[in-house]
Design a protein around this motif. Structure first.
Motif, PDB file in Angstrom:
ATOM      1  N   SER A   1       0.858  -1.177   0.000  1.00 35.86           N
ATOM      2  CA  SER A   1       0.000   0.000   0.000  1.00 35.86           C
ATOM      3  C   SER A   1       0.898   1.232   0.000  1.00 35.86           C
ATOM      4  CB  SER A   1      -0.957   0.005   1.206  1.00 35.86           C
ATOM      5  OG  SER A   1      -0.248   0.016   2.417  1.00 35.86           O
ATOM      6  N   GLY A   2       0.261   2.384  -0.202  1.00 36.98           N
ATOM      7  CA  GLY A   2       1.016   3.626  -0.197  1.00 36.98           C
ATOM      8  C   GLY A   2       0.243   4.672   0.581  1.00 36.98           C
ATOM      9  N   GLN A   3       0.955   5.519   1.306  1.00 39.67           N
ATOM     10  CA  GLN A   3       0.312   6.562   2.096  1.00 39.67           C
ATOM     11  C   GLN A   3       0.611   7.900   1.428  1.00 39.67           C
ATOM     12  OE1 GLN A   3       2.059   5.518   5.902  1.00 39.67           O
ATOM     13  NE2 GLN A   3       0.615   3.831   6.186  1.00 39.67           N
ATOM     14  N   VAL A   4      -0.444   8.599   1.043  1.00 34.59           N
ATOM     15  CA  VAL A   4      -0.282   9.801   0.224  1.00 34.59           C
ATOM     16  C   VAL A   4      -0.317  11.048   1.107  1.00 34.59           C
ATOM     17  CG1 VAL A   4      -1.106  11.065  -1.794  1.00 34.59           C
ATOM     18  CG2 VAL A   4      -1.484   8.576  -1.632  1.00 34.59           C
ATOM     19  N   TYR A   5       0.830  11.699   1.197  1.00 37.66           N
ATOM     20  CA  TYR A   5       0.961  12.936   1.985  1.00 37.66           C
ATOM     21  C   TYR A   5       0.706  14.141   1.086  1.00 37.66           C
ATOM     22  CZ  TYR A   5       3.016  10.358   5.889  1.00 37.66           C
ATOM     23  OH  TYR A   5       3.217   9.495   6.936  1.00 37.66           O
ATOM     24  N   LEU A   6       0.096  15.182   1.646  1.00 38.09           N
ATOM     25  CA  LEU A   6      -0.093  16.447   0.936  1.00 38.09           C
ATOM     26  C   LEU A   6       0.737  17.517   1.630  1.00 38.09           C
ATOM     27  CD1 LEU A   6      -3.982  16.423   0.398  1.00 38.09           C
ATOM     28  CD2 LEU A   6      -2.190  15.618  -1.163  1.00 38.09           C
ATOM     29  N   SER A   7       1.307  18.431   0.828  1.00 36.76           N
ATOM     30  CA  SER A   7       2.113  19.501   1.439  1.00 36.76           C
ATOM     31  C   SER A   7       1.209  20.459   2.223  1.00 36.76           C
ATOM     32  CB  SER A   7       2.868  20.262   0.352  1.00 36.76           C
ATOM     33  OG  SER A   7       1.941  20.762  -0.600  1.00 36.76           O
ATOM     34  N   ARG A   8      -0.039  20.599   1.767  1.00 35.11           N
ATOM     35  CA  ARG A   8      -0.998  21.469   2.467  1.00 35.11           C
ATOM     36  C   ARG A   8      -2.285  20.671   2.694  1.00 35.11           C
ATOM     37  NH1 ARG A   8       0.612  23.811  -1.976  1.00 35.11           N
ATOM     38  NH2 ARG A   8      -1.479  23.833  -2.899  1.00 35.11           N
ATOM     39  N   PRO A   9      -2.275  19.784   3.682  1.00 30.48           N
ATOM     40  CA  PRO A   9      -3.428  18.888   3.848  1.00 30.48           C
ATOM     41  C   PRO A   9      -4.724  19.625   4.167  1.00 30.48           C
ATOM     42  CG  PRO A   9      -1.829  18.614   5.650  1.00 30.48           C
ATOM     43  CD  PRO A   9      -1.190  19.503   4.634  1.00 30.48           C
ATOM     44  N   GLU A  10      -4.594  20.880   4.644  1.00 28.13           N
ATOM     45  CA  GLU A  10      -5.810  21.640   4.991  1.00 28.13           C
ATOM     46  C   GLU A  10      -6.386  22.387   3.777  1.00 28.13           C
ATOM     47  OE1 GLU A  10      -2.422  24.145   4.949  1.00 28.13           O
ATOM     48  OE2 GLU A  10      -2.705  22.221   5.971  1.00 28.13           O
ATOM     49  N   ASP A  11      -5.706  22.323   2.623  1.00 29.70           N
ATOM     50  CA  ASP A  11      -6.153  23.030   1.418  1.00 29.70           C
ATOM     51  C   ASP A  11      -7.169  22.156   0.672  1.00 29.70           C
ATOM     52  OD1 ASP A  11      -6.446  23.974  -1.161  1.00 29.70           O
ATOM     53  OD2 ASP A  11      -4.315  24.425  -1.457  1.00 29.70           O
TER      54      ASP A  11
ATOM     55  N   CYS B   1      -4.830   6.707   1.136  1.00 33.02           N
ATOM     56  CA  CYS B   1      -4.081   5.467   1.061  1.00 33.02           C
ATOM     57  C   CYS B   1      -4.373   4.839  -0.295  1.00 33.02           C
ATOM     58  CB  CYS B   1      -4.597   4.541   2.146  1.00 33.02           C
ATOM     59  SG  CYS B   1      -3.306   3.793   3.050  1.00 33.02           S
ATOM     60  N   ILE B   2      -3.344   4.321  -0.973  1.00 30.57           N
ATOM     61  CA  ILE B   2      -3.603   3.561  -2.202  1.00 30.57           C
ATOM     62  C   ILE B   2      -3.291   2.102  -1.908  1.00 30.57           C
ATOM     63  CG2 ILE B   2      -3.267   5.472  -3.802  1.00 30.57           C
ATOM     64  CD1 ILE B   2      -0.409   4.441  -4.309  1.00 30.57           C
ATOM     65  N   GLU B   3      -4.125   1.201  -2.444  1.00 30.33           N
ATOM     66  CA  GLU B   3      -4.009  -0.227  -2.156  1.00 30.33           C
ATOM     67  C   GLU B   3      -3.661  -0.999  -3.422  1.00 30.33           C
ATOM     68  OE1 GLU B   3      -4.006  -2.226   0.419  1.00 30.33           O
ATOM     69  OE2 GLU B   3      -4.581  -4.157  -0.489  1.00 30.33           O
ATOM     70  N   THR B   4      -2.743  -1.949  -3.289  1.00 35.06           N
ATOM     71  CA  THR B   4      -2.269  -2.742  -4.431  1.00 35.06           C
ATOM     72  C   THR B   4      -3.409  -3.362  -5.240  1.00 35.06           C
ATOM     73  OG1 THR B   4      -0.846  -4.596  -5.078  1.00 35.06           O
ATOM     74  CG2 THR B   4      -2.064  -4.843  -3.027  1.00 35.06           C
ATOM     75  N   ASP B   5      -3.128  -3.562  -6.521  1.00 38.98           N
ATOM     76  CA  ASP B   5      -4.073  -4.299  -7.375  1.00 38.98           C
ATOM     77  C   ASP B   5      -3.949  -5.801  -7.152  1.00 38.98           C
ATOM     78  OD1 ASP B   5      -1.631  -4.848  -8.522  1.00 38.98           O
ATOM     79  OD2 ASP B   5      -1.986  -3.725 -10.361  1.00 38.98           O
ATOM     80  N   GLY B   6      -3.056  -6.230  -6.270  1.00 37.70           N
ATOM     81  CA  GLY B   6      -2.918  -7.653  -5.955  1.00 37.70           C
ATOM     82  C   GLY B   6      -1.613  -8.245  -6.456  1.00 37.70           C
ATOM     83  N   PHE B   7      -0.934  -7.561  -7.356  1.00 36.28           N
ATOM     84  CA  PHE B   7       0.354  -8.091  -7.818  1.00 36.28           C
ATOM     85  C   PHE B   7       1.434  -7.020  -7.970  1.00 36.28           C
ATOM     86  CE2 PHE B   7      -2.645  -7.600 -11.279  1.00 36.28           C
ATOM     87  CZ  PHE B   7      -1.948  -6.915 -12.257  1.00 36.28           C
ATOM     88  N   THR B   8       1.207  -5.835  -7.381  1.00 37.86           N
ATOM     89  CA  THR B   8       2.165  -4.737  -7.508  1.00 37.86           C
ATOM     90  C   THR B   8       2.576  -4.233  -6.128  1.00 37.86           C
ATOM     91  OG1 THR B   8       1.020  -4.039  -9.513  1.00 37.86           O
ATOM     92  CG2 THR B   8       2.538  -2.460  -8.537  1.00 37.86           C
ATOM     93  N   SER B   9       3.888  -4.015  -5.953  1.00 36.09           N
ATOM     94  CA  SER B   9       4.401  -3.366  -4.751  1.00 36.09           C
ATOM     95  C   SER B   9       4.842  -1.946  -5.130  1.00 36.09           C
ATOM     96  CB  SER B   9       5.580  -4.174  -4.216  1.00 36.09           C
ATOM     97  OG  SER B   9       6.078  -3.581  -3.050  1.00 36.09           O
ATOM     98  N   PHE B  10       4.968  -1.069  -4.128  1.00 36.46           N
ATOM     99  CA  PHE B  10       5.238   0.338  -4.435  1.00 36.46           C
ATOM    100  C   PHE B  10       6.629   0.788  -3.969  1.00 36.46           C
ATOM    101  CE2 PHE B  10       0.593   0.035  -3.892  1.00 36.46           C
ATOM    102  CZ  PHE B  10       0.254   0.284  -5.215  1.00 36.46           C
ATOM    103  N   SER B  11       7.297   1.544  -4.834  1.00 40.87           N
ATOM    104  CA  SER B  11       8.573   2.168  -4.499  1.00 40.87           C
ATOM    105  C   SER B  11       8.369   3.680  -4.515  1.00 40.87           C
ATOM    106  CB  SER B  11       9.625   1.784  -5.539  1.00 40.87           C
ATOM    107  OG  SER B  11      10.701   2.703  -5.503  1.00 40.87           O
TER     108      SER B  11
END
Ligand SMILES: [Zn+2]
Length: 434
Positions: free
Chosen positions: A289-299, A343-353
């Motif tokens: 999975s991937g955790q998506v950060y925003l530079s301005r999360p309140e925007d 959060c983005i979740e794998t399609d079942g066969f992909t890992s994230f870099s």
């Protein structure tokens, strides 16, 4: 004499691994004489350090604060791991035991480093960055991370036998040697031991391979050594043994770098050498999975724009993720929250870099646990599930539960030891207790 509890975490072991357990002396005996939960639902993300924080507290990742294996810092690699007991934001079973005057031991249990104020016998997990620059005197790193003076002879002996590198199976033999020594000398009331050989072999060779099976067999031999030490210490009748695991894995076929695509869409900016300059959105990898950060999360405008882009990518079906979770969904479904917005979740066969360099789609790479033949970090309901086995005076012999929750582990330990964990969200597994 009081009651003892020894918890052995066999990293990434799954219920299917125990199909041959009757052939294995230690696991076979525990299955025969103890109680079993076959499929334990773990937490999201299903990563080793977040899950081990959950096993210490009975709380999911949002509440413990251990939301990933490593701290977040865009563009920095490698990053320090969450590994100090002080990183956990809620009360742990170690704190509860210490308060009641019980003696405690952690042997290579994630997130126990620098916990010597509540852990009487501490052999911390040593991460690569801890060892950097100390390779000539690895014993000093253990002392720095909290190992007590009374254990330093054991550490030095283990270092001379097995070396200092974080490589399997030497690393696991090291901790088994230390654990057995501590049991024979001190008989702690609560003891936590973690071994990573099965996990390592799964990453390296795939989900179910002969290498994984050999690693399960070797792990059984280490558990057998611990049972022998318990017998030698004369505490067998008063000791509960738990063998558990933190997560399963999923087989993968490729690695994708989502930040490359975010750069293409103008959300990340790099210099001519590809070095990160600044960013509006950045994906921190968490394995599957991937955790998506925003530079301005309140925007709200930025948030809506990134959400739209991620959803379009998920729908396209070629970017490796099939689902985008909002903060509300992460919290509601998995108790996961932090400074990231999606959060983005794998399609079942992909890992994230997190890499910013092309190629953005890559074949497997066994140099890193995140990019091997199989890995984890995925939603906990997917794939093979970790089991929980308990044997000893507190467990009901022959009790079998098909399903359980990893949030219930810490409350079950607390119940066995007569302790309170007021922050825990799980409950004791009374059906398997005697
Ligand atoms: Zn793990």
């Amino acid at each position: 004499m009081g009651r003892h509890l020894i918890v052995i975490s066999v990293d990434a072991m799954v219920w299917e691994d125990l199909a041959y357990a009757e052939e294995l002396p230690a696991l076979g005996r525990i299955l025969k004489e103890g109680a079993v939960v076959k499929h334990v639902r773990t937490i999201y993300p299903s990563l080793t350090h977040p899950v081990h924080a959950t096993v210490l507290t009975g709380c999911a990742a949002g509440k413990t604060g251990i939301v990933n294996n490593t701290f977040f810092e865009a563009g920095a690699e490698p990053r320090p791991w969450f590994n100090s007991l002080r990183d956990i934001r809620v009360k742990t079973i170690l704190h509860a035991a210490h308060e009641k005057g019980l003696t405690t031991c952690a042997c290579r249990w994630p997130l126990t480093a620098r916990g010597e104020d509540v852990i009487d016998y501490l052999v911390p997990e040593v991460m690569g960055l801890d060892m950097e620059g100390h390779e000539d005197d690895p014993a000093s790193v253990y002392r720095m991370l909290g190992t007590q003076e009374c254990l330093m002879d054991l550490i030095r002996e283990a270092l001379s036998r097995y070396g200092w590198k974080n490589e399997h199976p030497a690393y696991d033999a090291f901790e088994t040697f230390c654990a057995c020594g501590i049991i024979r000398r001190y008989q702690p009331d609560l003891m936590l031991i973690h071994s990573g050989y099965v996990d390592g072999e799964r990453h390296r060779t795939g989900l179910f391979t002969e290498h994984v099976r050999a690693a399960v067999k070797q792990s059984d031999a280490w558990i057998g050594e611990i049972l022998d030490a318990v017998r030698d210490a004369g505490i067998e009748k008063d000791t509960d043994i738990v063998v558990m695991s933190d997560h399963g894995q999923l087989a993968i076929t490729r690695v994708i770098c989502p930040n490359v695509f975010l750069r293409d869409k103008g959300l990340i900016r790099t210099d001519e050498q590809g070095k990160l300059l600044d960013w509006d959105a950045y994906v921190a990898g968490a394995g599957l999975s991937g955790q998506v950060y925003l530079s301005r999360p309140e925007d709200p405008q930025l948030k809506a724009r990134v959400f739209q882009i991620l959803n379009d990518m998920a729908e396209e079906g070629i970017y490796g993720f099939s689902e985008v979770l909002t903060e509300e969904e992460m919290k509601k479904r998995y108790g996961l929250y932090g400074d990231f917005s999606f959060c983005i979740e794998t399609d079942g066969f992909t890992s994230f870099s997190e890499d910013l360099d092309r190629p953005a789609v890559r074949p497997l790479d066994t140099s890193d646990y995140r990019f091997g033949h199989a890995t984890h970090g995925h939603m906990p309901e997917k794939g093979p599930q970790p089991p929980f086995l308990g044997m000893g005076p507190s467990f009901r012999k022959g009790a079998v539960l098909t399903e359980g929750s990893i949030l219930d582990h810490a409350p079950t330990f607390a119940k066995i030891l007569g302790l309170q964990l007021p922050d825990a969200d799980g409950v004791p597994m009374l059906q398997i207790l005697g």
